[in-house]
Design a protein around this motif. Structure first.
Motif, PDB file in Angstrom:
ATOM      1  N   HIS A  35       0.841  -1.191   0.000  1.00 58.14           N
ATOM      2  CA  HIS A  35       0.000   0.000   0.000  1.00 58.14           C
ATOM      3  C   HIS A  35       0.881   1.247   0.000  1.00 58.14           C
ATOM      4  N   ASN A  36       0.354   2.332  -0.516  1.00 52.82           N
ATOM      5  CA  ASN A  36       1.108   3.583  -0.599  1.00 52.82           C
ATOM      6  C   ASN A  36       0.647   4.575   0.468  1.00 52.82           C
ATOM      7  N   ILE A  37       1.628   5.230   1.095  1.00 55.09           N
ATOM      8  CA  ILE A  37       1.341   6.261   2.094  1.00 55.09           C
ATOM      9  C   ILE A  37       1.772   7.615   1.546  1.00 55.09           C
ATOM     10  N   ASP A  38       0.911   8.607   1.656  1.00 53.75           N
ATOM     11  CA  ASP A  38       1.310   9.971   1.344  1.00 53.75           C
ATOM     12  C   ASP A  38       0.957  10.881   2.513  1.00 53.75           C
ATOM     13  N   LEU A  39       1.787  11.874   2.736  1.00 56.76           N
ATOM     14  CA  LEU A  39       1.590  12.827   3.829  1.00 56.76           C
ATOM     15  C   LEU A  39       0.991  14.117   3.280  1.00 56.76           C
ATOM     16  N   VAL A  40      -0.066  14.592   3.934  1.00 59.98           N
ATOM     17  CA  VAL A  40      -0.650  15.893   3.611  1.00 59.98           C
ATOM     18  C   VAL A  40      -0.400  16.790   4.811  1.00 59.98           C
ATOM     19  N   LEU A  41       0.608  17.643   4.709  1.00 56.31           N
ATOM     20  CA  LEU A  41       1.043  18.478   5.826  1.00 56.31           C
ATOM     21  C   LEU A  41       0.530  19.896   5.623  1.00 56.31           C
ATOM     22  N   VAL A  42      -0.280  20.362   6.548  1.00 52.35           N
ATOM     23  CA  VAL A  42      -0.910  21.674   6.417  1.00 52.35           C
ATOM     24  C   VAL A  42      -0.225  22.657   7.352  1.00 52.35           C
ATOM     25  N   GLU A  43       0.472  23.633   6.767  1.00 51.56           N
ATOM     26  CA  GLU A  43       1.184  24.639   7.555  1.00 51.56           C
ATOM     27  C   GLU A  43       0.208  25.797   7.801  1.00 51.56           C
ATOM     28  N   ASP A  44      -0.188  25.939   9.078  1.00 49.50           N
ATOM     29  CA  ASP A  44      -1.306  26.811   9.442  1.00 49.50           C
ATOM     30  C   ASP A  44      -0.831  28.193   9.890  1.00 49.50           C
ATOM     31  N   GLY A  45      -0.028  28.859   9.057  1.00 46.72           N
ATOM     32  CA  GLY A  45       0.393  30.226   9.358  1.00 46.72           C
ATOM     33  C   GLY A  45       1.302  30.348  10.560  1.00 46.72           C
ATOM     34  N   SER A  46       2.268  29.444  10.704  1.00 50.24           N
ATOM     35  CA  SER A  46       3.177  29.454  11.859  1.00 50.24           C
ATOM     36  C   SER A  46       4.006  30.729  11.909  1.00 50.24           C
ATOM     37  N   LYS A  47       4.389  31.111  13.136  1.00 46.45           N
ATOM     38  CA  LYS A  47       5.231  32.286  13.332  1.00 46.45           C
ATOM     39  C   LYS A  47       6.710  31.911  13.450  1.00 46.45           C
ATOM     40  N   ASP A  48       7.002  30.615  13.539  1.00 46.99           N
ATOM     41  CA  ASP A  48       8.395  30.166  13.594  1.00 46.99           C
ATOM     42  C   ASP A  48       8.788  29.635  12.219  1.00 46.99           C
ATOM     43  N   ASP A  49       9.839  28.821  12.147  1.00 47.22           N
ATOM     44  CA  ASP A  49      10.336  28.325  10.856  1.00 47.22           C
ATOM     45  C   ASP A  49       9.777  26.951  10.502  1.00 47.22           C
ATOM     46  N   THR A  50       8.551  26.658  10.964  1.00 46.75           N
ATOM     47  CA  THR A  50       7.934  25.365  10.683  1.00 46.75           C
ATOM     48  C   THR A  50       7.897  25.073   9.181  1.00 46.75           C
ATOM     49  N   TYR A  51       7.493  26.037   8.366  1.00 47.42           N
ATOM     50  CA  TYR A  51       7.369  25.805   6.927  1.00 47.42           C
ATOM     51  C   TYR A  51       8.715  25.447   6.305  1.00 47.42           C
ATOM     52  N   GLN A  52       9.767  26.177   6.688  1.00 44.49           N
ATOM     53  CA  GLN A  52      11.103  25.880   6.160  1.00 44.49           C
ATOM     54  C   GLN A  52      11.581  24.499   6.599  1.00 44.49           C
ATOM     55  N   ARG A  53      11.256  24.133   7.836  1.00 52.03           N
ATOM     56  CA  ARG A  53      11.637  22.815   8.356  1.00 52.03           C
ATOM     57  C   ARG A  53      10.908  21.707   7.608  1.00 52.03           C
ATOM     58  N   LEU A  54       9.660  21.926   7.301  1.00 50.70           N
ATOM     59  CA  LEU A  54       8.899  20.922   6.554  1.00 50.70           C
ATOM     60  C   LEU A  54       9.501  20.708   5.170  1.00 50.70           C
ATOM     61  N   LYS A  55       9.860  21.788   4.496  1.00 52.99           N
ATOM     62  CA  LYS A  55      10.461  21.666   3.169  1.00 52.99           C
ATOM     63  C   LYS A  55      11.806  20.939   3.249  1.00 52.99           C
ATOM     64  N   ALA A  56      12.566  21.207   4.309  1.00 56.28           N
ATOM     65  CA  ALA A  56      13.856  20.541   4.481  1.00 56.28           C
ATOM     66  C   ALA A  56      13.676  19.052   4.735  1.00 56.28           C
ATOM     67  N   MET A  57      12.715  18.693   5.585  1.00 54.17           N
ATOM     68  CA  MET A  57      12.485  17.283   5.897  1.00 54.17           C
ATOM     69  C   MET A  57      11.967  16.509   4.681  1.00 54.17           C
ATOM     70  N   LYS A  58      11.254  17.190   3.814  1.00 52.10           N
ATOM     71  CA  LYS A  58      10.784  16.545   2.583  1.00 52.10           C
ATOM     72  C   LYS A  58      11.968  16.057   1.754  1.00 52.10           C
ATOM     73  N   LYS A  59      13.071  16.812   1.783  1.00 52.20           N
ATOM     74  CA  LYS A  59      14.282  16.417   1.056  1.00 52.20           C
ATOM     75  C   LYS A  59      15.069  15.353   1.821  1.00 52.20           C
ATOM     76  N   VAL A  60      15.058  15.438   3.157  1.00 49.13           N
ATOM     77  CA  VAL A  60      15.810  14.477   3.970  1.00 49.13           C
ATOM     78  C   VAL A  60      15.172  13.095   3.920  1.00 49.13           C
ATOM     79  N   PHE A  61      13.840  13.041   3.800  1.00 49.00           N
ATOM     80  CA  PHE A  61      13.112  11.766   3.773  1.00 49.00           C
ATOM     81  C   PHE A  61      12.394  11.604   2.429  1.00 49.00           C
ATOM     82  N   PRO A  62      13.155  11.385   1.341  1.00 52.40           N
ATOM     83  CA  PRO A  62      12.534  11.284   0.013  1.00 52.40           C
ATOM     84  C   PRO A  62      11.645  10.052  -0.146  1.00 52.40           C
ATOM     85  N   SER A  63      11.797   9.063   0.742  1.00 48.03           N
ATOM     86  CA  SER A  63      10.963   7.864   0.645  1.00 48.03           C
ATOM     87  C   SER A  63       9.516   8.144   1.042  1.00 48.03           C
ATOM     88  N   LEU A  64       9.300   9.240   1.775  1.00 49.29           N
ATOM     89  CA  LEU A  64       7.947   9.622   2.166  1.00 49.29           C
ATOM     90  C   LEU A  64       7.366  10.583   1.125  1.00 49.29           C
TER      91      LEU A  64
END
Length: 219
Positions: A35-64
């Motif tokens: 079966h295939n798993i996909d992540l739907v990550l919703v960045e809800d207007g964070s005031k910290d660097d959550t969005y940048q961290r999410l983009k970085a982790m997407k590259k670190v974990f290409p299997s996801l």
């Protein structure tokens, strides 16, 4: 079969790396071999660097397989969840918080019940280590006066199939606990009791005013 895991984020930069690590382990579970798993990550207007961290982790974990939905501002976790539901394309969806108080390792158990024919599977809190008095009272009152069929202790981690997803979107509620609307739809469900963990990353974004608004909107 495709499984979409929906996760809203708001100032969650401290838990993101561990969350990805644990989700990667979940994806390697033998239940998901075909079966295939996909992540739907919703960045809800964070005031910290959550969005940048999410983009970085997407590259670190290409299997996801990771899809990031960035909202224009903070709309609140339940509206962020609803946005994630709109983008989810799986045969079934899983909703989980980003703070790791609800363990991702429960997802294979939820999916196992789904494979047995359950359209809705809830992980209900049989105990909680965070000592959240408001949440305990809130879920008690919701069960007593609004949703008699809700599991004891409440729930935040849930799996639901595509038909329930479509039903939820057709309701178009904006100011309420959209996760509990899934229970309100009246589908029979299987439940898995678990102990909610203490928060180890960051702090809760649910201030007093937000809690009161949620209580009023729900009822």
């Amino acid at each position: 079969m495709n499984i979409s895991i929906i996760i809203p984020f708001y100032n969650n930069n401290g838990s993101i790396h561990e969350l990805f690590e644990r989700l990667a382990c979940v994806a390697e579970h033998e239940l998901f071999n075909s079966h295939n798993i996909d992540l739907v990550l919703v960045e809800d207007g964070s005031k910290d660097d959550t969005y940048q961290r999410l983009k970085a982790m997407k590259k670190v974990f290409p299997s996801l397989q990771t899809n990031i939905v960035k909202l224009t501002r903070n709309f609140g976790s339940y509206n962020a969840f609803l946005a994630g539901v709109q983008y989810a394309e799986g045969d079934c969806c899983v909703y989980i918080h980003a703070d790791l108080q609800d363990p991702p390792e429960l997802i294979p158990q939820l999916f196992e019940y789904y494979l047995k024919g359950n359209k809705l599977v809830l992980a209900n809190r049989s105990n909680r280590a965070d000592g959240n008095v408001f949440s305990t009272i809130y879920h008690f009152l919701v069960k007593k006066y609004a949703l008699n069929n809700a599991p004891p202790g409440g729930f935040d981690l849930v799996l639901f199939d595509r038909k329930i997803r479509n039903d939820l979107l057709s309701i178009s509620e904006k100011n309420t606990n959209n996760v509990y609307l899934i229970n309100w739809l009246g589908y029979p469900y299987a439940s898995i009791p678990y102990k909610r963990e203490k928060r180890r990353h960051g702090k809760s974004q649910w201030g007093f005013c937000k809690k009161v608004k949620l209580f009023v909107d729900t009822f």
